[in-house]
Design a protein around this motif. Structure first.
Motif, PDB file in Angstrom:
ATOM      1  N   ARG A 174      99.111 -28.344   2.002  1.00 14.13           N
ATOM      2  CA  ARG A 174      98.250 -27.192   1.857  1.00 14.13           C
ATOM      3  C   ARG A 174      96.768 -28.718   2.376  1.00 14.13           C
ATOM      4  N   SER A 175      97.112 -29.160   1.093  1.00 12.42           N
ATOM      5  CA  SER A 175      95.950 -30.518   1.651  1.00 12.42           C
ATOM      6  C   SER A 175      95.416 -31.373   2.882  1.00 12.42           C
ATOM      7  N   VAL A 176      96.638 -31.162   3.487  1.00 11.78           N
ATOM      8  CA  VAL A 176      96.744 -32.103   5.034  1.00 11.78           C
ATOM      9  C   VAL A 176      95.633 -30.537   5.583  1.00 11.78           C
ATOM     10  N   PRO A 177      95.126 -30.946   6.045  1.00 13.06           N
ATOM     11  CA  PRO A 177      93.735 -30.390   7.821  1.00 13.06           C
ATOM     12  C   PRO A 177      95.101 -30.586   9.433  1.00 13.06           C
ATOM     13  N   GLN A 178      94.088 -29.025   9.616  1.00 11.91           N
ATOM     14  CA  GLN A 178      94.854 -28.059  10.148  1.00 11.91           C
ATOM     15  C   GLN A 178      96.173 -27.760   9.368  1.00 11.91           C
ATOM     16  N   ILE A 179      96.646 -27.729   8.440  1.00  9.97           N
ATOM     17  CA  ILE A 179      98.033 -26.711   7.593  1.00  9.97           C
ATOM     18  C   ILE A 179      97.281 -25.991   7.048  1.00  9.97           C
ATOM     19  N   GLY A 180      97.346 -24.308   7.143  1.00 10.82           N
ATOM     20  CA  GLY A 180      97.114 -23.285   6.293  1.00 10.82           C
ATOM     21  C   GLY A 180      98.098 -22.676   5.227  1.00 10.82           C
ATOM     22  N   ASP A 181      97.624 -22.046   4.378  1.00 11.24           N
ATOM     23  CA  ASP A 181      98.395 -21.428   3.688  1.00 11.24           C
ATOM     24  C   ASP A 181     100.547 -21.275   4.409  1.00 11.24           C
ATOM     25  N   LYS A 182      99.525 -20.174   5.260  1.00 16.09           N
ATOM     26  CA  LYS A 182     100.846 -20.019   5.746  1.00 16.09           C
ATOM     27  C   LYS A 182     101.899 -21.362   6.129  1.00 16.09           C
ATOM     28  N   LEU A 183     101.354 -22.245   7.229  1.00 10.50           N
ATOM     29  CA  LEU A 183     102.324 -23.719   7.829  1.00 10.50           C
ATOM     30  C   LEU A 183     102.992 -24.275   7.009  1.00 10.50           C
ATOM     31  N   ALA A 184     101.988 -24.485   5.569  1.00  9.57           N
ATOM     32  CA  ALA A 184     102.194 -24.982   4.236  1.00  9.57           C
ATOM     33  C   ALA A 184     103.757 -23.993   3.104  1.00  9.57           C
ATOM     34  N   ALA A 185     103.654 -23.395   3.757  1.00  5.24           N
ATOM     35  CA  ALA A 185     104.895 -22.751   2.893  1.00  5.24           C
ATOM     36  C   ALA A 185     106.117 -22.487   3.642  1.00  5.24           C
ATOM     37  N   SER A 186     105.905 -22.319   5.226  1.00  6.66           N
ATOM     38  CA  SER A 186     106.892 -22.620   6.164  1.00  6.66           C
ATOM     39  C   SER A 186     107.534 -23.933   6.456  1.00  6.66           C
ATOM     40  N   PHE A 187     106.145 -25.003   6.336  1.00  3.46           N
ATOM     41  CA  PHE A 187     107.065 -26.341   6.901  1.00  3.46           C
ATOM     42  C   PHE A 187     108.084 -27.234   5.377  1.00  3.46           C
ATOM     43  N   ALA A 188     107.225 -25.808   4.189  1.00 10.06           N
ATOM     44  CA  ALA A 188     108.108 -26.972   2.553  1.00 10.06           C
ATOM     45  C   ALA A 188     109.240 -26.592   2.979  1.00 10.06           C
ATOM     46  N   HIS A 189     109.506 -24.897   3.253  1.00 18.47           N
ATOM     47  CA  HIS A 189     110.880 -24.293   3.334  1.00 18.47           C
ATOM     48  C   HIS A 189     111.709 -25.186   4.057  1.00 18.47           C
ATOM     49  N   ALA A 190     111.454 -25.760   5.362  1.00 21.00           N
ATOM     50  CA  ALA A 190     111.964 -26.646   6.449  1.00 21.00           C
ATOM     51  C   ALA A 190     112.320 -27.471   5.425  1.00 21.00           C
ATOM     52  N   LEU A 191     112.073 -27.963   5.151  1.00 18.78           N
ATOM     53  CA  LEU A 191     111.681 -29.399   4.419  1.00 18.78           C
ATOM     54  C   LEU A 191     112.934 -29.955   3.221  1.00 18.78           C
ATOM     55  N   GLU A 192     112.728 -28.531   2.722  1.00 22.42           N
ATOM     56  CA  GLU A 192     113.688 -28.350   1.156  1.00 22.42           C
ATOM     57  C   GLU A 192     115.452 -28.348   2.106  1.00 22.42           C
ATOM     58  N   THR A 193     115.170 -27.676   3.325  1.00 22.62           N
ATOM     59  CA  THR A 193     116.550 -27.378   3.321  1.00 22.62           C
ATOM     60  C   THR A 193     116.668 -28.043   4.772  1.00 22.62           C
ATOM     61  N   LEU A 194     116.432 -28.466   5.735  1.00 21.81           N
ATOM     62  CA  LEU A 194     116.774 -29.182   6.964  1.00 21.81           C
ATOM     63  C   LEU A 194     117.701 -30.498   6.521  1.00 21.81           C
ATOM     64  N   ASP A 195     118.834 -30.229   6.752  1.00 25.77           N
ATOM     65  CA  ASP A 195     119.465 -31.701   6.832  1.00 25.77           C
ATOM     66  C   ASP A 195     120.137 -32.611   8.118  1.00 25.77           C
ATOM     67  N   PRO A 196     119.116 -33.486   8.561  1.00 23.96           N
ATOM     68  CA  PRO A 196     119.669 -33.998   9.847  1.00 23.96           C
ATOM     69  C   PRO A 196     121.070 -34.992   9.988  1.00 23.96           C
TER      70      PRO A 196
END
Length: 380
Positions: free
Chosen positions: A48-70
């Motif tokens: 959320r502290s990153v410029p251009q990333i609001g609450d909604k994107l922060a929640a979406s990105f955090a969930h994806a980064l926790e679950t993604l396996d490359p």
């Protein structure tokens, strides 16, 4: 089973796989956290502290980064013979690396060779005329025969003609795609893509299975211009995506050339507008190569007695001062008391690279300024 990728590569692949995390936001994450490793492990509150990333994107990105396996992506890379290349590592195009918008990760099928650092981009409309296709192929063949690599976007129309022209001349060509490399788009260019792999490379910043979306093409265009020393627009209407490539090229300090067409042809309206605004007119590959090499290829008149006189006997009148130059042009012209590097002019004038390039183009078209090798300029 495919081997696990190195940690830094796995982190970059994970970021690339996050839905909605395009080039602009990826750059914001990396700038904020410093490394892909730190960005991948950021919490929702940290995001959320990153410029251009609001609450909604922060929640979406955090969930994806926790679950993604490359791991699955790495397996696809192995299956299709694609190499992921990180900026700063071997195989990453050197002309692209220093640019502010350079992708941190590229997918490459084929090989970028040192000779490809001398590349010229050819772009234009998908809905082109036979004249446009012929000019694209002829220009590409001329560049290829001179040892330059031809870069384009593998699209229908001008792009396809440019790639084929380079290949038929026995040269190298690089295609920059908007979508992933597991499924070539457009599908009718799958065979052409295979030929390019053997004599160049396919490049993209998009994960393997992602289909190209309209918004991806403008971002792709910055890579076409970024890996090229110059961009030639062969045929483009006033709304063509090729003009977006021109905008990127000017911002990146690249040369811009345009092929003229009939003044009443909508297909050439964009090119004619570029020429009117100062882009260099192109009739053949020799026009572009002469400018890039800084060596005149034109044959002049036979020597005269005046030419044979010793230098001291030749009186050359000073150039006439330009009349009624608009302030923006005059400021740059006045700064050229002697040969000057483009970077120095940009710094002193306060203009962006793109703005300065346009000013210099206009001065060149007025035959008041000429370009020298090494991005130097002087008065005529």
């Amino acid at each position: 089973m495919a081997p696990a990728p190195p940690p830094d590569l796995a982190d970059h692949l994970a970021l690339a796989l996050v839905p909605g995390l395009g080039p602009r936001l990826t750059a914001a994450l990396l700038q904020h956290f410093g490394t892909a490793h730190a960005a991948r492990r950021a919490t929702e509150s940290q995001l959320r502290s990153v410029p251009q990333i609001g609450d909604k994107l922060a929640a979406s990105f955090a969930h994806a980064l926790e679950t993604l396996d490359p791991a699955a992506e790495f397996a696809l890379l192995d299956r299709f013979g694609v190499r992921p290349v990180l900026k700063g590592h071997a195989g990453y195009p050197p002309p692209l690396a220093p640019l502010p918008a350079a992708p941190p990760l590229l997918y490459c099928r084929g090989e970028w060779l040192p000779a490809d650092d001398q590349s010229i981009g050819i772009v234009g409309s998908r809905q082109c005329t036979p004249y446009g296709k012929r000019m694209a192929a002829e220009l590409a063949a001329g560049f290829a025969r001179a040892g330059w690599t031809v870069v384009s976007g593998l699209a229908r129309g001008i792009d396809g003609a440019a790639h084929r022209g380079a290949l038929e001349a026995g040269g190298r060509t690089v295609a920059v795609l908007a979508g992933g490399l597991s499924r070539i788009y457009p599908p009718e260019h799958a065979d052409l893509a295979e030929q390019i792999v053997g004599c160049g490379a396919l490049l993209t910043e998009t994960p393997m299975t992602v289909a190209p979306q309209p918004g991806m093409f403008p971002a792709r265009n910055r890579i076409i211009s970024g890996v090229s020393r110059a961009v030639v627009v062969v045929e483009a209407n006033l709304k063509s995506g090729a003009l977006i490539t021109v905008t990127h090229a000017l911002e990146q300090g690249r040369e811009v050339f345009a092929v003229p067409g009939n003044v009443d042809s909508p297909a050439s309206a964009g090119c004619l507008e570029l020429i009117r605004k100062g882009a260099k007119l192109v009739r053949s590959a020799a026009d572009v190569l002469e400018d890039l090499n800084g060596v005149s290829a034109r044959v002049g008149p036979a020597p005269t007695l005046f030419d044979a006189l010793p230098p001291a006997a030749v009186v050359v009148p000073p150039p006439a001062a330009p009349v009624a130059l608009e302030p923006g042009l005059k400021a740059v012209y006045d700064a050229l008391a002697g040969p000057r590097h483009g970077d120095d002019l940009a710094r002193e004038s306060g203009l962006s690279v793109g703005e300065l390039s346009m000013v210099l183009m206009k001065l060149e078209m007025k035959k008041l300024v000429r370009r020298l090798p090494g991005n130097q300029y002087e008065r005529r």
